[in-house]
Scaffold this active site. Structure first.
Site, PDB file in Angstrom:
ATOM      1  CB  SER A  64     -26.656  33.383   7.304  1.00 38.26           C
ATOM      2  OG  SER A  64     -27.644  34.201   6.747  1.00 38.26           O
ATOM      3  CE  LYS A  67     -26.223  36.983   6.373  1.00 40.27           C
ATOM      4  NZ  LYS A  67     -27.470  36.949   7.153  1.00 40.27           N
ATOM      5  CE1 TYR A 190     -25.590  37.761   2.436  1.00 41.10           C
ATOM      6  CE2 TYR A 190     -27.581  37.955   1.109  1.00 41.10           C
ATOM      7  CZ  TYR A 190     -26.956  37.561   2.276  1.00 41.10           C
ATOM      8  OH  TYR A 190     -27.682  36.971   3.276  1.00 41.10           O
ATOM      9  CE1 TYR A 242     -28.962  35.735  11.121  1.00 46.14           C
ATOM     10  CE2 TYR A 242     -29.990  33.625  11.570  1.00 46.14           C
ATOM     11  CZ  TYR A 242     -29.217  34.435  10.767  1.00 46.14           C
ATOM     12  OH  TYR A 242     -28.692  33.930   9.618  1.00 46.14           O
ATOM     13  CB  VAL A 260     -32.053  29.933   5.824  1.00 41.67           C
ATOM     14  CG1 VAL A 260     -32.444  31.047   6.768  1.00 41.67           C
ATOM     15  CG2 VAL A 260     -31.428  30.455   4.547  1.00 41.67           C
TER      16      VAL A 260
HETATM   17  N1  GLN Z   1     -29.277  33.809   1.521  1.00 44.48           N
HETATM   18  C1  GLN Z   1     -30.139  33.988   2.659  1.00 44.48           C
HETATM   19  C2  GLN Z   1     -30.763  35.371   2.623  1.00 44.48           C
HETATM   20  O1  GLN Z   1     -30.124  36.294   2.251  1.00 44.48           O
HETATM   21  C3  GLN Z   1     -29.327  33.792   3.896  1.00 44.48           C
HETATM   22  C4  GLN Z   1     -30.121  33.977   5.135  1.00 44.48           C
HETATM   23  C5  GLN Z   1     -29.697  33.078   6.247  1.00 44.48           C
HETATM   24  O2  GLN Z   1     -29.044  32.062   6.057  1.00 44.48           O
HETATM   25  N2  GLN Z   1     -30.157  33.404   7.430  1.00 44.48           N
HETATM   26  O3  GLN Z   1     -31.901  35.548   2.972  1.00 44.48           O
END
Ligand code: GLN
Length: 403
Positions: A64, A67, A190, A242, A260
């Site tokens: 993430s 992003k 993505y 988050y 994550v």
């Molecule tokens: N690739 C993970 C997903 O889409 C990324 C989520 C994250 O890092 N919070 O679920």
């Protein structure tokens, strides 16, 4: 002299290493095997110096943390209005993979999955093929990192095989008419974006590039325009962690983004970029040791964004008065950084002077000036001259137009 910063970073990392709570993510098979004890921290300064400690060169998938950078590319490629038509900027208060849509059908923000899948499809020209968009993402994120990044193909395939939830999110946005392109393509791209390999040092440089208004401090490349970074950092500050974003902002006070795989990135505007990596996550999905490291760094190095700097009151270095016989010229000496609040102090000092006497405005000790600071000082000089006052400006660094 031995630079104390690397020692400080080592000590800090050791102090945070006993935080061994949390779990390595189990839902993406390829990530589940990560060594839970890995722990690296890195810090990049405005001149491109990178300090690292521990497993700072261990590579992991960005997840993430991609992003905010994908958001930056979409903003740069399609402009603010188009991106805002598709994705909002409000914190969701939900976890990262929730169905989080506004009444209009727009995902709430680009830092949660539903908004990030939508944002990915806004990168580059609308007519790009899937591969061309992937290439734009790879080149864009590599420019932020200052080196050629690579995709972890195994992690990509592993996550692609388990992508039902992100596909469901993409279909939902598509049904609302807010997805530019096909849901499968958006999720594929993505997922590939999330599988880029970085280390904590890359994260520090990427963060510093955002914090430096889009200019990579190592390569010198202007990766995206400055307004894009202002937008991205604002959304990171309110949505990056988050549903823990509010608590994060009050305790750590650095715009940040977590992933994550255990990565964590923080960008303090104009000052420093920070990267951390440790795979165990808390229940929200943020790296346990990474969060701890940021809490310590923020407290020890005074990095909280809302911590008010004490500059405005020290703007006047001194005022040299004419002597008792009226000989000599009054000299107003400024110092520090000329931003709005600082210049305002100087303007009031100048406005209060008797109208007819000549003055010297001495900027020798001024370190820098913002656009606003510069234009207000220029205007002050013009106004004083329009009032027939004799004004001399001592300006060795050429900050003002007025001489
Ligand atoms: N690739 C993970 C997903 O889409 C990324 C989520 C994250 O890092 N919070 O679920």
């Amino acid at each position: 002299m031995r630079n104390p910063v690397p020692d400080l970073l080592d000590r800090l990392r050791r102090e945070c290493a006993d935080a061994d709570g949390g779990e390595v993510l189990a839902t993406i098979p390829e990530l589940a095997d990560a060594d839970p004890d890995l722990f690296g921290v890195a810090l990049c300064t405005i001149d491109g110096t990178v300090y690292g400690s521990g497993d700072d060169d261990h590579r992991f998938t960005i997840q993430s943390i991609s992003k905010p950078f994908a958001y930056a590319l979409a903003l740069a490629d399609r402009g603010r209005d188009t991106v805002l038509e598709h994705v909002g900027v409000e914190p969701s208060g939900d976890s990262f993979n929730e169905i989080s849509l506004e009444q209009s059908g727009r995902p709430r923000n680009p830092m949660i999955n539903i908004g990030a899948v939508t944002t990915h499809s806004l990168i580059g020209d609308p007519k790009l093929s899937l591969e061309e968009r992937d290439a734009r993402v790879l080149a864009g994120l590599s420019a932020f990192a200052g080196r050629e990044l690579e995709v972890d193909e195994a992690a990509f395939e592993s996550e692609r095989a388990e992508a039902s939830r992100n596909l469901a999110l993409a279909y939902l946005v598509h049904a609302q008419g807010k997805l530019d392109g096909e849901p499968h393509d958006a999720v594929d791209g993505y997922t590939r974006q999330c599988a880029l390999l970085v280390d904590a040092r890359d994260l520090a440089v990427m963060a510093m590039t955002l914090a430096a208004g889009g200019r990579n401090p190592v390569t010198g490349e202007q990766v995206v325009p400055t307004w894009v970074c202002t937008q991205v950092l604002s959304v990171m500050a309110t949505c990056g962690m988050y549903d823990a974003s509010g608590q994060w902002m009050s305790t750590v006070g650095i715009p940040a983004k977590s992933g994550v795989a255990g990565g964590l990135l923080g960008a303090l505007p104009g000052q420093v970029g920070i990267g951390a990596f440790s795979p165990r996550l808390d229940e929200i999905g943020n790296s346990v040791r990474g969060v701890r490291a940021f809490e310590h760094l923020s407290a020890e190095l005074g990095l909280h964004l809302m911590h008010a700097p004490e500059v405005a009151s020290h703007v006047l270095y001194g005022v040299v008065e004419p002597d008792a016989d009226g000989d000599g010229v009054r000299e107003v000496q400024l110092q520090g950084t000329m931003h709005f609040a600082a210049v305002d102090v100087a303007l009031r000092e100048l406005a209060a002077l008797p109208d007819d006497e000549p003055i010297v405005l001495d900027l020798t000790r001024v370190a820098s000036a913002t656009v606003v600071g510069r234009s207000l000082l220029n205007e002050a000089v013009e106004r004083m001259r329009a009032d027939d006052r004799e004004v001399r400006v001592t300006d060795p660094d050429g900050l003002l137009d007025a001489r």
